[in-house]
Scaffold this motif. Structure first.
Motif, mmCIF file in Angstrom:
data_model
loop_
_atom_site.group_PDB
_atom_site.id
_atom_site.type_symbol
_atom_site.label_atom_id
_atom_site.label_comp_id
_atom_site.label_asym_id
_atom_site.label_seq_id
_atom_site.Cartn_x
_atom_site.Cartn_y
_atom_site.Cartn_z
ATOM 1 N N ALA A 70 7.319 8.507 0.725
ATOM 2 C CA ALA A 70 6.713 7.800 0.506
ATOM 3 C C ALA A 70 7.232 6.375 0.115
ATOM 4 N N SER A 71 6.216 5.302 0.419
ATOM 5 C CA SER A 71 6.861 4.021 0.305
ATOM 6 C C SER A 71 5.609 2.844 -0.011
ATOM 7 N N GLY A 72 5.876 1.884 -0.441
ATOM 8 C CA GLY A 72 5.095 1.070 -1.565
ATOM 9 C C GLY A 72 5.932 0.746 -2.594
ATOM 10 N N ALA A 78 16.438 9.709 -4.602
ATOM 11 C CA ALA A 78 16.741 7.793 -4.475
ATOM 12 C C ALA A 78 15.534 7.452 -2.748
ATOM 13 N N LYS A 79 14.929 8.209 -2.468
ATOM 14 C CA LYS A 79 14.496 8.046 -0.870
ATOM 15 C C LYS A 79 12.932 7.947 -1.035
ATOM 16 N N ASN A 80 12.672 8.815 -2.206
ATOM 17 C CA ASN A 80 11.100 9.095 -2.044
ATOM 18 C C ASN A 80 10.995 9.836 -0.894
ATOM 19 N N THR A 81 11.444 10.678 -1.092
ATOM 20 C CA THR A 81 10.971 11.314 0.329
ATOM 21 C C THR A 81 11.417 12.947 -0.343
ATOM 22 N N VAL A 82 10.734 14.134 0.609
ATOM 23 C CA VAL A 82 10.418 15.590 0.058
ATOM 24 C C VAL A 82 10.693 16.573 1.292
ATOM 25 N N TYR A 83 11.322 17.463 1.222
ATOM 26 C CA TYR A 83 11.385 17.784 2.579
ATOM 27 C C TYR A 83 11.047 19.394 2.404
ATOM 28 N N LEU A 84 10.611 20.549 3.394
ATOM 29 C CA LEU A 84 10.078 21.485 3.310
ATOM 30 C C LEU A 84 10.987 22.070 4.519
ATOM 31 N N GLN A 125 0.979 -1.405 -0.291
ATOM 32 C CA GLN A 125 -0.175 -0.410 -0.019
ATOM 33 C C GLN A 125 1.124 1.275 -0.191
ATOM 34 N N VAL A 126 0.848 2.263 -0.688
ATOM 35 C CA VAL A 126 1.293 3.438 -0.772
ATOM 36 C C VAL A 126 0.550 4.557 0.375
ATOM 37 N N GLN A 127 2.146 4.734 1.362
ATOM 38 C CA GLN A 127 1.606 5.797 2.144
ATOM 39 C C GLN A 127 2.931 6.802 2.278
ATOM 40 N N LEU A 128 2.309 8.240 2.388
ATOM 41 C CA LEU A 128 2.848 9.114 2.386
ATOM 42 C C LEU A 128 3.509 9.880 4.691
ATOM 43 N N VAL A 129 4.356 9.213 4.640
ATOM 44 C CA VAL A 129 4.373 9.516 6.151
ATOM 45 C C VAL A 129 5.216 11.019 6.516
ATOM 46 N N GLU A 130 4.622 11.676 6.803
ATOM 47 C CA GLU A 130 5.191 13.152 7.495
ATOM 48 C C GLU A 130 6.020 13.145 9.074
ATOM 49 N N SER A 131 6.967 14.372 8.546
ATOM 50 C CA SER A 131 6.948 14.240 10.108
ATOM 51 C C SER A 131 7.860 15.291 10.462
ATOM 52 N N GLY A 132 8.541 16.484 11.609
ATOM 53 C CA GLY A 132 9.206 17.223 11.914
ATOM 54 C C GLY A 132 8.639 18.514 12.254
ATOM 55 N N GLY A 133 6.849 18.283 12.401
ATOM 56 C CA GLY A 133 6.642 19.643 13.175
ATOM 57 C C GLY A 133 5.920 19.802 14.263
ATOM 58 N N GLY A 134 5.978 20.876 14.559
ATOM 59 C CA GLY A 134 6.254 21.138 16.730
ATOM 60 C C GLY A 134 5.728 22.836 16.691
ATOM 61 N N ASN A 171 3.142 7.104 -10.167
ATOM 62 C CA ASN A 171 3.066 5.977 -10.996
ATOM 63 C C ASN A 171 3.222 4.926 -9.766
ATOM 64 N N ALA A 172 2.288 4.014 -9.738
ATOM 65 C CA ALA A 172 2.311 2.754 -8.640
ATOM 66 C C ALA A 172 1.312 2.110 -8.255
#
Length: 124
Positions: free
Chosen positions: A24-26, A74-80, A1-10, A100-101
């Motif tokens: 992004a994973s899956g 390479a990590k399917n990761t986005v940063y802000l 299952q495709v998922q987007l997992v966020e972190s870093g708020g506060g 595409n998945a």
């Protein structure tokens, strides 16, 4: 299952910085765009920043010069990276990806996915 997992708020004081991450994973074949949206209470969800697979970026006017979006393909990761934060930046920030998945056995092209949201509060 495709998922987007966020972190870093506060919680951060005005003028401070935070860095959000979204992975992004899956079974993902390619990612067209990744981006960040935010929604403050009583407001509609709005685009903050977006980056394409060619590293083209666009930003909301009120974050230009303060926020920077980047991605690690390479990590399917986005940063802000958010600097010089203001109280009006307070919102729930959502990660978005168009990709595409293969998800639950079905192939998708240019499908929208969203993360669960992470709270950013700017207050003294």
């Amino acid at each position: 299952q495709v998922q987007l997992v966020e972190s870093g708020g506060g919680l951060v004081q005005p003028g401070g910085s935070l860095r959000l991450s979204c992975a992004a994973s899956g079974i993902i074949f390619s990612i067209k765009t990744m981006g960040w949206y935010r929604q403050a209470p009583g407001n509609q969800r709005e685009l903050v920043a977006r980056i394409t697979n060619g590293d083209s970026t666009n930003y909301a006017d009120d974050v230009k010069g303060r926020f920077t979006i980047s991605r690690d393909n390479a990590k399917n990761t986005v940063y802000l990276q958010m600097n010089s934060l203001k109280p009006e930046d307070t919102a729930v920030y959502y990660c978005n990806a168009v990709l595409n998945a293969k998800d639950n056995g079905i192939y998708y092209n240019n499908r929208d996915y969203w993360g669960q949201g992470t709270q950013v509060t700017v207050s003294s």
